[in-house]
Scaffold this motif. Sequence first.
Motif, PDB file in Angstrom:
ATOM      1  N   UNK A  13       0.830  -1.205   0.000  1.00 13.12           N
ATOM      2  CA  UNK A  13       0.000   0.000   0.000  1.00 13.12           C
ATOM      3  C   UNK A  13       0.862   1.252   0.000  1.00 13.12           C
ATOM      4  N   UNK A  14       1.890   1.276   0.835  1.00  8.56           N
ATOM      5  CA  UNK A  14       2.774   2.450   0.898  1.00  8.56           C
ATOM      6  C   UNK A  14       3.489   2.648  -0.425  1.00  8.56           C
ATOM      7  N   UNK A  15       3.910   1.552  -1.051  1.00  5.79           N
ATOM      8  CA  UNK A  15       4.570   1.645  -2.366  1.00  5.79           C
ATOM      9  C   UNK A  15       3.624   2.229  -3.409  1.00  5.79           C
ATOM     10  N   UNK A  16       2.350   1.783  -3.381  1.00 10.44           N
ATOM     11  CA  UNK A  16       1.365   2.306  -4.330  1.00 10.44           C
ATOM     12  C   UNK A  16       1.110   3.788  -4.084  1.00 10.44           C
ATOM     13  N   UNK A  17       1.018   4.185  -2.827  1.00 11.25           N
ATOM     14  CA  UNK A  17       0.785   5.594  -2.505  1.00 11.25           C
ATOM     15  C   UNK A  17       1.946   6.455  -3.007  1.00 11.25           C
ATOM     16  N   UNK A  18       3.173   5.940  -2.849  1.00 17.34           N
ATOM     17  CA  UNK A  18       4.347   6.685  -3.318  1.00 17.34           C
ATOM     18  C   UNK A  18       4.361   6.773  -4.835  1.00 17.34           C
ATOM     19  N   UNK A  19       4.000   5.682  -5.500  1.00 16.68           N
ATOM     20  CA  UNK A  19       3.990   5.675  -6.962  1.00 16.68           C
ATOM     21  C   UNK A  19       2.999   6.699  -7.509  1.00 16.68           C
ATOM     22  N   UNK A  20       1.879   6.874  -6.801  1.00 16.55           N
ATOM     23  CA  UNK A  20       0.870   7.848  -7.218  1.00 16.55           C
ATOM     24  C   UNK A  20       1.174   9.247  -6.690  1.00 16.55           C
ATOM     25  N   UNK A  21       2.234   9.348  -5.899  1.00 15.29           N
ATOM     26  CA  UNK A  21       2.619  10.627  -5.292  1.00 15.29           C
ATOM     27  C   UNK A  21       1.438  11.247  -4.542  1.00 15.29           C
ATOM     28  N   UNK A  22       0.745  10.405  -3.774  1.00 17.09           N
ATOM     29  CA  UNK A  22      -0.330  10.932  -2.944  1.00 17.09           C
ATOM     30  C   UNK A  22       0.286  11.793  -1.846  1.00 17.09           C
ATOM     31  N   UNK A  23      -0.282  12.953  -1.633  1.00 14.53           N
ATOM     32  CA  UNK A  23       0.270  13.886  -0.647  1.00 14.53           C
ATOM     33  C   UNK A  23      -0.408  13.639   0.701  1.00 14.53           C
ATOM     34  N   UNK A  24       0.052  12.617   1.378  1.00 14.77           N
ATOM     35  CA  UNK A  24      -0.578  12.189   2.620  1.00 14.77           C
ATOM     36  C   UNK A  24      -0.031  12.992   3.797  1.00 14.77           C
ATOM     37  N   UNK A  25      -0.934  13.617   4.524  1.00 18.65           N
ATOM     38  CA  UNK A  25      -0.566  14.362   5.718  1.00 18.65           C
ATOM     39  C   UNK A  25      -1.229  13.706   6.919  1.00 18.65           C
ATOM     40  N   UNK A  26      -0.421  13.281   7.871  1.00 15.46           N
ATOM     41  CA  UNK A  26      -0.924  12.672   9.102  1.00 15.46           C
ATOM     42  C   UNK A  26      -0.709  13.659  10.244  1.00 15.46           C
ATOM     43  N   UNK A  27      -1.796  14.065  10.860  1.00 16.28           N
ATOM     44  CA  UNK A  27      -1.745  15.023  11.967  1.00 16.28           C
ATOM     45  C   UNK A  27      -2.277  14.348  13.226  1.00 16.28           C
ATOM     46  N   UNK A  28      -1.523  14.428  14.308  1.00 14.40           N
ATOM     47  CA  UNK A  28      -1.958  13.844  15.568  1.00 14.40           C
ATOM     48  C   UNK A  28      -1.458  12.436  15.801  1.00 14.40           C
ATOM     49  N   UNK A  29      -0.400  12.037  15.097  1.00 11.18           N
ATOM     50  CA  UNK A  29       0.118  10.674  15.245  1.00 11.18           C
ATOM     51  C   UNK A  29       0.566  10.380  16.671  1.00 11.18           C
ATOM     52  N   UNK A  30       0.886  11.441  17.417  1.00 10.21           N
ATOM     53  CA  UNK A  30       1.330  11.240  18.804  1.00 10.21           C
ATOM     54  C   UNK A  30       0.216  10.699  19.700  1.00 10.21           C
ATOM     55  N   UNK A  31      -1.023  10.752  19.209  1.00  7.20           N
ATOM     56  CA  UNK A  31      -2.147  10.252  20.001  1.00  7.20           C
ATOM     57  C   UNK A  31      -2.324   8.740  19.905  1.00  7.20           C
ATOM     58  N   UNK A  32      -1.599   8.097  19.003  1.00  2.90           N
ATOM     59  CA  UNK A  32      -1.700   6.647  18.872  1.00  2.90           C
ATOM     60  C   UNK A  32      -1.028   6.000  20.086  1.00  2.90           C
ATOM     61  N   UNK A  33      -1.751   5.211  20.876  1.00  8.59           N
ATOM     62  CA  UNK A  33      -1.127   4.572  22.042  1.00  8.59           C
ATOM     63  C   UNK A  33      -0.078   3.552  21.606  1.00  8.59           C
ATOM     64  N   UNK A  34       1.036   3.554  22.303  1.00 11.84           N
ATOM     65  CA  UNK A  34       2.131   2.657  21.939  1.00 11.84           C
ATOM     66  C   UNK A  34       1.771   1.202  22.184  1.00 11.84           C
ATOM     67  N   UNK A  35       0.984   0.967  23.220  1.00 15.59           N
ATOM     68  CA  UNK A  35       0.591  -0.401  23.562  1.00 15.59           C
ATOM     69  C   UNK A  35      -0.853  -0.391  24.051  1.00 15.59           C
ATOM     70  N   UNK A  36      -1.422  -1.575  24.165  1.00 17.78           N
ATOM     71  CA  UNK A  36      -2.758  -1.716  24.725  1.00 17.78           C
ATOM     72  C   UNK A  36      -3.852  -1.569  23.694  1.00 17.78           C
TER      73      UNK A  36
END
Length: 255
Positions: A13-36
């Motif tokens: 999926x990441x390879x396909x997104x790069x091939x299409x040059x999708x401009x993906x912006x992820x905001x708030x990734x710090x909210x993802x819990x590391x565990x649990x």
Amino acid sequence: MAEFVYPPVIRAAITAFKALDLRIEIVGAEHIPATGGAVLVSNHISYLDFLFAGLGAYKGGKRKTRFMAKDDVFKHAISGPLMRGMKHISVDRTDGQPAYDEAVKALREGEVVGVFPEATISRSFTLKKFKTGAARMAADAGAPLLPVVLWGTQRLWTKGRPKNLTKRHVPVTILIGEPIELTPQDKPVMVTRRLRAAMTEMLDRAQREYPVKPAGPDDTWWQPAHLGGTAPTPEVAEAEDEAEAVAKAERRAQG
């Protein structure tokens, strides 16, 4: 099994997104819990939303999300083995209890479970009514709710429009909100209202801050009506959903 199947799918999926040059912006990734365990709750505007919502969790904390999806997807010759291999959760719409129990078990074992509380794609690109299942399973498992909002994915493939999986340079916004912690006293209906209110604000932000505008009068279909687009209003979209449901029921009765 999932640890063998999931990583190659993510890489593809990441390879396909790069091939299409999708401009993906992820905001708030710090909210993802590391565990649990956590219930990832996403809006639904595209057939590809599970890829992008899952990408947000993976990029944010290397978490692999087990999405709940209708059982038809698991019966497909191609998608079925992949869905089962990645430990996604099959939902029988005539009896959702087994899927609910499986989701709660996964949460208690520390998994991230993905839910689309609108149950189906929103034709209006605004939030439909939310079902309370996400709040109930979070309460039962003692896990937080993790609100996620996507915008731009509808430009690639959505309901009622031809898919355009080769479209390049499309901006895609992934907003991840602060986790919503539940207490035993919280009622699922009230928690669901709180969740939907938070995601409404997030979606409005994503829509208004989206880096591109429609290219012309023929390109306004992906904008919601309240922002000047030609997507159906929520009322019209609901009527279209109801008509589609009636048509499907009639086909099943005839078949």
